[in-house]
Design a protein around this motif. Structure first.
Motif, short mmCIF file in Angstrom:
data_model
loop_
_atom_site.label_atom_id
_atom_site.label_comp_id
_atom_site.label_asym_id
_atom_site.label_seq_id
_atom_site.Cartn_x
_atom_site.Cartn_y
_atom_site.Cartn_z
N VAL A 112 0.83 -1.22 0.00
CA VAL A 112 0.00 0.00 0.00
C VAL A 112 0.86 1.26 0.00
CG1 VAL A 112 -1.77 1.28 1.25
CG2 VAL A 112 -1.89 -1.22 1.11
N VAL A 113 1.99 1.24 0.75
CA VAL A 113 2.85 2.41 0.85
C VAL A 113 4.23 2.08 0.32
CG1 VAL A 113 1.56 3.31 2.83
CG2 VAL A 113 3.57 1.85 3.19
N ALA A 114 4.99 3.12 0.09
CA ALA A 114 6.34 2.94 -0.44
C ALA A 114 7.34 2.71 0.68
CB ALA A 114 6.72 4.17 -1.26
N LYS A 115 8.53 2.22 0.30
CA LYS A 115 9.61 1.96 1.25
C LYS A 115 10.05 3.23 1.98
CE LYS A 115 13.02 -0.52 3.04
NZ LYS A 115 12.77 -1.63 4.00
N VAL A 116 9.94 4.36 1.28
CA VAL A 116 10.37 5.62 1.87
C VAL A 116 9.58 5.94 3.13
CG1 VAL A 116 8.80 7.03 0.48
CG2 VAL A 116 10.90 8.04 1.36
N ASP A 117 8.32 5.52 3.20
CA ASP A 117 7.53 5.77 4.41
C ASP A 117 8.08 4.98 5.58
OD1 ASP A 117 5.99 7.40 2.91
OD2 ASP A 117 4.14 6.23 3.07
N VAL A 118 8.52 3.75 5.31
CA VAL A 118 9.11 2.92 6.37
C VAL A 118 10.41 3.53 6.86
CG1 VAL A 118 10.04 0.65 6.93
CG2 VAL A 118 8.04 0.85 5.43
N LEU A 119 11.24 3.94 5.92
CA LEU A 119 12.54 4.51 6.30
C LEU A 119 12.36 5.80 7.09
CD1 LEU A 119 14.50 3.93 2.96
CD2 LEU A 119 14.66 2.63 5.09
N ARG A 120 11.45 6.66 6.62
CA ARG A 120 11.22 7.94 7.33
C ARG A 120 10.68 7.68 8.73
NH1 ARG A 120 9.33 13.24 6.49
NH2 ARG A 120 9.58 14.23 8.54
N SER A 121 9.80 6.70 8.87
CA SER A 121 9.25 6.38 10.20
C SER A 121 10.32 5.81 11.11
CB SER A 121 8.09 5.39 10.06
OG SER A 121 7.06 5.93 9.27
N GLN A 122 11.23 5.01 10.56
CA GLN A 122 12.33 4.46 11.35
C GLN A 122 13.27 5.56 11.83
OE1 GLN A 122 13.90 1.62 8.56
NE2 GLN A 122 12.69 -0.09 9.41
N VAL A 123 13.53 6.51 10.99
CA VAL A 123 14.40 7.63 11.37
C VAL A 123 13.77 8.45 12.48
CG1 VAL A 123 15.41 9.80 10.58
CG2 VAL A 123 15.57 7.76 9.15
N GLU A 124 12.48 8.73 12.35
CA GLU A 124 11.79 9.51 13.38
C GLU A 124 11.78 8.76 14.72
OE1 GLU A 124 10.67 12.58 13.35
OE2 GLU A 124 11.37 12.85 11.29
N LEU A 125 11.60 7.43 14.66
CA LEU A 125 11.62 6.64 15.89
C LEU A 125 13.01 6.67 16.52
CD1 LEU A 125 10.33 4.74 17.91
CD2 LEU A 125 10.83 2.84 16.35
#
Length: 467
Positions: free
Chosen positions: A195-208
Motif C-alpha cells: 500500500v505504501v512505499a519503502k520511503v515511508d518505512v525509512l522515514r518512520s524508522q528515522v523519526e523513531l
C-alpha cells in the motif's frame, strides 16, 4: 595461632562483612519524598543553615561583650621574683641598724599581689559606638539566618520542581517513542501488502530513532536532577527518589504593588543593608571618640612581702584617671575620614539594595504572569494537537493522507505537550522565586494579610460560607 585468637578474628571479619552488606543494601535505596519532607531534610542537614546559625551565635556573643564593657572590671595578679644587684653596692647593717662598713648585692625574694577594680565613666562615645556596631552585626546575622532558610527553601523547591519536570519530560519521551513505534508497525504492515512505499518505512524508522535519542537525553537529565535533589536534602547520590507531588497550577492572587510593599518590609537583604548603615554610624562614633577625654574610676589593693605568698604590707588606693589624646600626627583625623567614607558607602549600598530588590520582585512577578498566560494557551494547543494527530493517522490509514502528515502531527503534539509542561514548570518556579524575592518567611503561607480589618472581613466571609 590459638583457637581463641582465630575465633576472635572470624568474628571481626564477619562483622565487617555484615557492615559491607548492610551498606550495599542501603545503597540505591528508594525513598518516598514530598516537598515538605525535602525541606525538613535540607534544613536539618545542609551546612548553609548551620553556618548561618553559628554566625548569629558569634555575633550575639560580640554584642553581649560590647554591652558588658560598660561595667566594672576586676583583675588580680601575683608576682614572684628573685633578684639583686650585679655589684656589691648595698650597705650592710648589723642588728642595731648600724653600718658595718661592708657592701653586698642584696639578693633576695619578693612576692607581690594586687587586686584592681576599674570602671569607665566617660569614653566620648567609644563604648556606645562599639555597642551600636555590635548590635547591628547581631541584627544582620539574625536576618542572615532567615535569609539562609528562605534561600534554602527556594533551592529545595526548585530542585524538587526540576526533578518533577525531568520526570514529566522523560515520560513524554517514552510516550513519543511508543506512539512512533506503533505508527512504524502500521507503516510496515501497509508496506508488506504494497500500500505504501519503502520511503515511508525509512522515514518512520528515522523519526523513531530520533525520538529514542531524545528519550535517552531526557532520562539522563532526570538522573542528574535526582542526584542534585539528593545532594540538597542530604541523601546518598544514588538514592532513588519517589516524589509525592506533581506540578499543578495554583493561582497567585497578589498584585505587583502588594509584592513590592511586602518586600520593602520583609526582605532580609534590606534589613541587613539598613543595619550596615547603623554599624557604620557606630564606627564613626568610635573614631570621633579619639578626640574626647577618657575618664575611668579605679580602686586597688596591693600586698608585698619577701616571704611567699606575699600577703603582708598591704596598701590601697582609689582614684579617677583622665587621659586625652592631644597630638597623634593626624591618626585620629584619618580614622574619622575613613569612617565617614564607610558611612557614605553604606548609604549608597542600601539605596542600591532597594533597587535590586525591586528589580528582583518585578522580574519574578512578570515572569510568573507570563508563564501563567502560557499555561492556558499551551493547554489548548495540546488538545488541538491531539485531535490533529488522530485525524492524520485516520487519513493515512484510509489512504488519503501521507506519512509526512502523521509524522509532522506527532512532532507538533510532542512540542505542544512539552510547551505545556514547560509553562507549568516556569510558573511554579517563578512563583517560588517570587516568594523568596519578597521575603516571605519559610513558616508563613504565601499570602500574608497585613491589614487587621481585611483579616476580619475574610474571617467573616469564611464563617458565613461555612454556615
Amino acid at each position: 595461632m590459638t583457637r581463641h585468637k582465630l575465633s576472635k578474628r572470624l568474628l571481626v571479619l564477619g562483622a565487617a562483612l555484615t557492615m559491607c552488606m548492610s551498606q550495599a543494601a542501603f545503597a540505591g535505596e528508594t525513598v518516598e519524598l514530598n516537598l515538605q519532607d525535602a525541606m525538613e531534610r535540607a534544613f536539618n542537614t545542609n551546612p548553609a543553615i548551620t553556618i548561618a546559625g553559628y554566625e548569629r551565635d558569634s555575633a550575639r556573643a560580640s554584642y553581649n561583650a560590647a554591652r558588658n564593657s560598660r561595667w566594672i572590671t576586676i583583675t588580680g595578679s601575683h608576682k614572684t621574683e628573685r633578684g639583686g644587684y650585679d655589684d656589691n653596692i648595698v650597705k650592710k647593717t648589723d642588728a642595731t641598724g648600724a653600718w658595718t662598713g661592708e657592701y653586698y648585692k642584696a639578693i633576695g625574694n619578693e612576692h607581690s599581689n594586687s587586686l584592681t577594680a576599674s570602671m569607665p565613666i566617660y569614653t566620648g562615645g567609644k563604648i556606645a559606638g562599639a555597642i551600636k556596631q555590635a548590635k547591628a552585626g547581631y541584627l544582620i546575622s539574625e536576618q542572615g539566618v532567615q535569609r539562609a532558610y528562605n534561600e534554602m527553601r527556594n533551592t529545595v523547591t526548585n530542585g524538587y520542581f526540576d526533578m518533577l519536570q525531568a520526570d514529566n519530560l522523560q515520560k513524554l519521551g517514552r510516550e513519543s517513542v511508543d506512539r512512533l513505534a506503533d505508527h512504524l508497525k502500521n507503516v510496515e504492515a501497509q508496506y508488506e501488502v504494497g500500500v505504501v512505499a519503502k520511503v515511508d518505512v525509512l522515514r518512520s524508522q528515522v523519526e523513531l530513532a530520533n525520538a529514542k535519542q531524545s528519550l535517552i537525553q531526557a532520562e539522563n537529565k532526570y538522573q542528574i536532577a535526582e542526584a542534585n535533589l539528593n545532594k540538597i536534602v542530604g541523601l546518598p547520590m544514588d538514592t532513588q527518589l519517589k516524589l509525592d507531588n506533581i506540578l499543578v497550577y495554583t493561582p497567585y492572587d497578589n498584585d505587583l504593588q502588594y509584592c513590592l510593599d511586602y518586600a520593602a518590609k520583609h526582605r532580609p537583604e534590606l534589613e541587613q543593608a539598613k543595619q550596615k548603615v547603623e554599624s557604620a554610624k557606630g564606627a564613626l562614633r568610635v573614631a570621633i571618640s579619639g578626640h574626647m577625654p577618657q575618664i575611668a574610676a579605679s580602686a586597688s589593693q596591693n600586698w608585698k612581702d619577701s616571704n611567699w605568698p606575699g600577703d603582708e604590707n598591704g596598701n590601697w588606693g582609689v582614684g579617677v584617671q583622665v587621659t586625652m589624646n592631644i597630638f597623634d600626627s593626624g591618626v585620629t583625623v584619618s580614622k574619622i575620614h575613613g569612617a565617614e567614607a564607610e558611612l557614605a558607602k553604606a548609604h549608597e549600598s542600601y539605596r542600591d539594595t532597594v533597587d535590586l530588590v525591586n528589580l528582583d520582585v518585578r522580574t519574578n512577578y512578570l515572569s510568573m504572569r507570563e508563564a501563567e498566560k502560557r499555561i492556558d494557551t499551551t493547554k489548548l494547543a495540546v488538545s488541538q494537537a491531539e485531535e490533529d494527530y488522530r485525524i492524520a493517522q485516520l487519513r493515512y490509514m484510509n489512504g488519503v493522507g501521507t506519512n509526512t502528515d502523521v509524522l509532522d502531527a506527532q512532532v507538533a503534539l510532542t512540542d505542544a505537550k512539552t510547551n505545556y509542561l514547560q509553562a507549568m514548570y516556569d510558573y511554579n518556579t517563578c512563583k517560588t522565586n517570587l516568594e523568596t524575592a519578597i521575603g516571605v518567611p519559610m513558616q508563613f503561607p504565601t499570602k500574608v494579610v497585613v491589614d487587621s480589618k481585611v483579616a476580619e472581613a475574610e474571617k467573616a466571609v469564611n464563617t458565613k460560607t461555612a454556615k
